[in-house]
Each structure stands twice: as structure tokens, then as C-alpha cells.
Write a protein that holds these residues in place. Structure first.
Motif, mmCIF file in Angstrom:
data_model
loop_
_atom_site.group_PDB
_atom_site.id
_atom_site.type_symbol
_atom_site.label_atom_id
_atom_site.label_comp_id
_atom_site.label_asym_id
_atom_site.label_seq_id
_atom_site.Cartn_x
_atom_site.Cartn_y
_atom_site.Cartn_z
ATOM 1 N N ILE A 11 89.184 61.765 45.638
ATOM 2 C CA ILE A 11 89.162 60.955 46.854
ATOM 3 C C ILE A 11 90.369 61.270 47.735
ATOM 4 N N GLN A 12 91.472 61.597 47.111
ATOM 5 C CA GLN A 12 92.676 61.978 47.862
ATOM 6 C C GLN A 12 92.650 63.442 48.293
ATOM 7 N N ARG A 13 91.488 64.083 48.089
ATOM 8 C CA ARG A 13 91.246 65.469 48.486
ATOM 9 C C ARG A 13 92.185 66.430 47.750
ATOM 10 N N LYS A 14 92.444 66.082 46.506
ATOM 11 C CA LYS A 14 93.230 66.941 45.628
ATOM 12 C C LYS A 14 92.303 67.555 44.588
ATOM 13 N N GLN A 15 92.847 68.421 43.771
ATOM 14 C CA GLN A 15 92.058 69.148 42.778
ATOM 15 C C GLN A 15 92.364 68.594 41.393
ATOM 16 N N PRO A 16 91.417 67.889 40.778
ATOM 17 C CA PRO A 16 91.636 67.405 39.407
ATOM 18 C C PRO A 16 91.425 68.534 38.400
ATOM 19 N N ASP A 17 91.379 68.179 37.109
ATOM 20 C CA ASP A 17 91.154 69.213 36.098
ATOM 21 C C ASP A 17 89.714 69.721 36.125
ATOM 22 N N ARG A 18 88.797 68.866 36.517
ATOM 23 C CA ARG A 18 87.418 69.288 36.726
ATOM 24 C C ARG A 18 86.772 68.365 37.744
ATOM 25 N N ILE A 19 85.621 68.766 38.260
ATOM 26 C CA ILE A 19 84.885 67.936 39.205
ATOM 27 C C ILE A 19 84.418 66.663 38.499
ATOM 28 N N PRO A 20 84.775 65.496 39.016
ATOM 29 C CA PRO A 20 84.332 64.248 38.386
ATOM 30 C C PRO A 20 82.868 63.954 38.673
ATOM 31 N N ILE A 21 82.303 63.050 37.868
ATOM 32 C CA ILE A 21 80.880 62.702 37.948
ATOM 33 C C ILE A 21 80.739 61.193 37.820
ATOM 34 N N MET A 22 79.926 60.591 38.676
ATOM 35 C CA MET A 22 79.566 59.189 38.503
ATOM 36 C C MET A 22 78.296 58.889 39.276
ATOM 37 N N GLU A 23 77.778 57.666 39.121
ATOM 38 C CA GLU A 23 76.601 57.200 39.842
ATOM 39 C C GLU A 23 76.843 55.769 40.285
ATOM 40 N N TRP A 24 76.213 55.402 41.413
ATOM 41 C CA TRP A 24 76.312 54.021 41.875
ATOM 42 C C TRP A 24 75.353 53.109 41.117
ATOM 43 N N SER A 25 74.117 53.576 40.900
ATOM 44 C CA SER A 25 73.073 52.711 40.338
ATOM 45 C C SER A 25 72.215 53.515 39.369
ATOM 46 N N ILE A 26 71.910 52.906 38.218
ATOM 47 C CA ILE A 26 71.161 53.597 37.169
ATOM 48 C C ILE A 26 70.033 52.688 36.682
ATOM 49 N N HIS A 27 68.809 53.156 36.819
ATOM 50 C CA HIS A 27 67.646 52.365 36.417
ATOM 51 C C HIS A 27 67.539 52.310 34.885
ATOM 52 N N PRO A 28 67.051 51.185 34.335
ATOM 53 C CA PRO A 28 66.882 51.083 32.882
ATOM 54 C C PRO A 28 66.059 52.209 32.268
ATOM 55 N N ASN A 29 65.073 52.762 32.989
ATOM 56 C CA ASN A 29 64.287 53.868 32.442
ATOM 57 C C ASN A 29 65.176 55.053 32.077
ATOM 58 N N VAL A 30 66.149 55.337 32.931
ATOM 59 C CA VAL A 30 67.062 56.457 32.675
ATOM 60 C C VAL A 30 68.007 56.100 31.538
ATOM 61 N N ILE A 31 68.512 54.876 31.553
ATOM 62 C CA ILE A 31 69.405 54.443 30.481
ATOM 63 C C ILE A 31 68.707 54.540 29.129
ATOM 64 N N ASN A 32 67.487 54.024 29.058
ATOM 65 C CA ASN A 32 66.758 54.050 27.790
ATOM 66 C C ASN A 32 66.418 55.460 27.353
ATOM 67 N N GLY A 33 66.219 56.356 28.312
ATOM 68 C CA GLY A 33 65.929 57.739 27.964
ATOM 69 C C GLY A 33 67.108 58.483 27.383
ATOM 70 N N ILE A 34 68.301 58.005 27.663
ATOM 71 C CA ILE A 34 69.518 58.648 27.149
ATOM 72 C C ILE A 34 70.141 57.826 26.023
ATOM 73 N N CYS A 35 70.117 56.507 26.174
ATOM 74 C CA CYS A 35 70.686 55.594 25.170
ATOM 75 C C CYS A 35 69.649 54.514 24.857
ATOM 76 N N PRO A 36 68.673 54.800 24.021
ATOM 77 C CA PRO A 36 67.605 53.835 23.757
ATOM 78 C C PRO A 36 68.138 52.454 23.393
ATOM 79 N N GLY A 37 67.691 51.459 24.156
ATOM 80 C CA GLY A 37 68.118 50.101 23.905
ATOM 81 C C GLY A 37 69.514 49.781 24.395
#
Length: 347
Positions: A11-37
Motif C-alpha cells: 500500500i505504501q508502494r514499496k516492495q515486500p518479500d513477495r506479492i501479498p494476497i487477500m480477498e474482500w469477500s468469500i462465499h461459503p461454497n469456496v470456503i467449504n471447497g477448500i476447508c470443508p465445514g
């Protein structure tokens, strides 16, 4: 670096150790597909995402209730669709309605409850983003989008009155969210269709920009980072948006004419870019090879020098294939370490 440090560096337009990853919103279908329950927190930890999105909302997620029609505390009537609740009718029609309207309490503890949970678990470890609004779209819900756009021409005073009500509320709410532990605020009013903004640049400058600028300044004053989310083609209003001092732009929607490489070239020295793997076909239906190819392309275009956070082009909705999303995450971690390997990204 931990996830919080990576995203703050980007966010400060600097270079971290790697490109970060995140999401704003995650549907239960996706959650259950990766972490059942499991929960959203389980998915964030299973994939070692660098941040988490939480938000105060006045309408439930469509999987939380089966009500066909929902009236929120603002008096806005919403109808249930396959993926969300869509506004049907707002309580403000006339200037008299606006003059006597009383908004809910922005310091209602329920609006920041999810922030406190996330802060207790992740503060200083993962970036906590609070999703909310600040200007156009909630004013459109309150007054009706056709009414609001028409009033930009026919009744500017009413258009400003409605948006001022929204602005006053949300500027207090973002203060409450940051005080509760949010690191950044996602000002998530959509301003555009896939082809162009919903209003002319002139009307945007007059009826939307001042309220957005106010929210950005208040987020900064409260000690947070301000992130702008708008789907669609925002090229005609992007310069004005960047000039507000906002810290990041998202999602830079690829199927709406928003090429992340061009945005990086023009604005990468002034704002962080967050996006933009297509959550339609690519993350839902495409073969894994295409997910890998498009993820590498986004890294190649937006990653150099830092200032980039990898994310879907909107959210992980119900049709996103969990395998495709996992491939996006794994590809980013494999090819997104700094210094970037240009040869590997071209392969």
C-alpha cells in the motif's frame, strides 16, 4: 515478513518479500471447497492469505437468511436474488423526506463486531480491511438510483442532501471501524458499468467526488489506509480519484477495459493496485493452465517495484471454483517473490 507487513508495504508502494494476497469477500461454497465445514478464518489460515476482509452491513448475506424481502435499519427495501439482496425501494423520495430523515447510529457496536473478532485474532499479523461505503451507491439505495441520477440534473439540492446523509453516517462509521482495529477501509461504492461510469465526469466531480474525498481524509485522520473499490470502467474518472490521495485502487476489472498494466504505468507511482484476476470465467470455469497464465501476466504487469496486491476482480462468489482460486494463490506465491524472475513469468 508477515501478512500485515506485506500489505502495508504494498500500500505504501514499496516492495515486500513477495506479492501479498487477500480477498474482500468469500462465499461459503469456496470456503467449504477448500476447508470443508470451516470458516472464512480457516480458509485465510489454510492458504496463508495476508489479510482478511470484514464489514459492517445493513443487509444480510443471502446465505444467512431465506427472507424474500428484507427491510434494513435505514428503511430500504431489498429483494433476494441468487447471489445477494438488491435494492427495491428507498425511504427518501422528496426533499421533505430528506429533511426529516434520521440515519441509524454509526457507533452501533454491532457494526464493528467482526472487526473486533478479526483484530483479536490477527492484529499486527494480517491486514484487516473494513468494507463499507461512503457516497454514491448507498445514496442510490436510499433515494433510488434513477431518482438520484435524475436529480443530478433536475434537483441538485436533493441529490446533495441525500448524499450528505450517507456521508455523515459513513465518515463516523469508518472512525469506529479503525478504532475497533481495522487497518484499512475499503470504500466500496460502485461508480461504473463495464463500459463507462454511471454519470458524466462533470457530475461525478460535483456530486460524488467531494464526499469520497471527505471519506479518504477521515480514514487517514483516523490512522487507516483508504482503498477505493469500484467495478467497471472508471478510466474517465480515475485521474480525479487518484488525486484525492487514496492509497489503493481495486479491482481494476479486466473485462471492463481496465488493463492493469496501463493503470500501473500511469498511476503506479501514486497508488497501490489491488486486483485483478477475472472472477467470472477465469476463476469459475477456466482450465487451471489459464488461471496460471493470467496470474503470471498480472504479476508481470503490476508487480515490478512493488505496490501490488493480488486479488480476484471482485470477490470469491458462489460460482468460483476452489481449485482455480487455490491455483491463483499458489501461482502468486511461486512467481511473486521479489526480485521477480522475468524469465519465469514469460514462460
Amino acid at each position: 515478513m508477515n501478512g500485515y507487513e506485506r500489505i502495508v508495504a504494498a500500500i505504501q508502494r514499496k516492495q515486500p518479500d513477495r506479492i501479498p494476497i487477500m480477498e474482500w469477500s468469500i462465499h461459503p461454497n469456496v470456503i467449504n471447497g477448500i476447508c470443508p465445514g470451516g470458516s472464512m478464518y480457516d480458509l485465510v489460515e489454510a492458504l496463508d492469505l495476508d489479510g482478511i476482509g470484514v464489514g459492517g452491513r445493513h443487509v444480510p448475506k443471502h446465505w444467512e437468511t431465506r427472507e424474500k424481502v428484507y427491510v434494513n435499519p435505514w428503511g430500504i427495501k431489498y429483494g433476494r436474488t441468487a447471489e445477494a439482496y438488491a435494492p427495491i425501494e428507498g425511504p427518501i423520495v422528496t426533499e421533505a423526506d430528506a429533511d426529516r430523515y434520521v440515519a441509524p447510529d454509526p457507533w452501533d457496536e454491532a457494526m464493528v463486531a467482526d472487526v473486533r473478532i478479526a483484530a483479536e485474532r490477527y492484529k499486527g499479523k494480517k491486514f484487516i480491511a473494513y468494507l463499507t461505503r461512503s457516497d454514491f451507491m448507498f445514496a442510490a439505495d436510499l433515494h433510488g438510483i434513477t431518482n438520484l441520477l435524475t436529480d443530478f440534473v433536475d434537483n441538485p439540492r436533493l441529490a446533495h442532501k441525500v448524499t450528505q446523509i450517507v456521508s455523515d453516517y459513513y465518515c463516523e462509521l469508518v472512525r469506529a471501524a479503525i478504532k475497533a482495529g481495522a487497518d484499512g477501509v475499503v470504500l466500496a461504492d460502485d461508480w461504473a458499468f463495464n463500459t463507462a461510469p454511471m454519470m458524466s465526469p462533470k457530475h461525478f466531480q460535483q456530486f460524488v467526488l467531494p464526499y469520497f474525498k471527505r471519506a479518504v481524509d477521515i480514514v487517514h485522520d483516523a490512522g487507516g489506509y483508504a482503498i477505493k473499490h469500484s467495478d467497471g470502467n472508471i478510466w474517465p474518472i480515475l485521474e480525479m480519484t487518484v488525486n484525492t490521495g487514496v492509497d489503493a485502487i481495486n479491482p481494476i476489472q479486466p473485462d471492463a477495459g481496465m488493463d492493469i498494466g496501463e493503470v500501473k504505468q500511469k498511476y503506479g507511482q501514486r497508488v497501490c493496485l489491488i486486483g485483478n484476476i477475472n472472477c467470472g470465467y477465469t476463476l469459475s470455469e477456466a482450465p487451471i493452465e489459464q488461471v496460471v497464465r493470467e496470474t503470471k501476466e498480472a504479476i508481470r504487469k503490476a508487480g515490478p517495484g512493488g505496490g501490488f496486491v493480488m486479488m480476484s476482480s471482485n470477490s470469491l462468489h458462489s460460482s468460483v471454483n476452489p481449485k482455480n482460486y487455490r491455483a491463483m494463490v499458489e501461482t502468486t506465491k511461486r512467481y511473486g517473490a521479489y526480485p521477480l524472475n522475468a524469465r519465469a513469468l514469460e514462460a
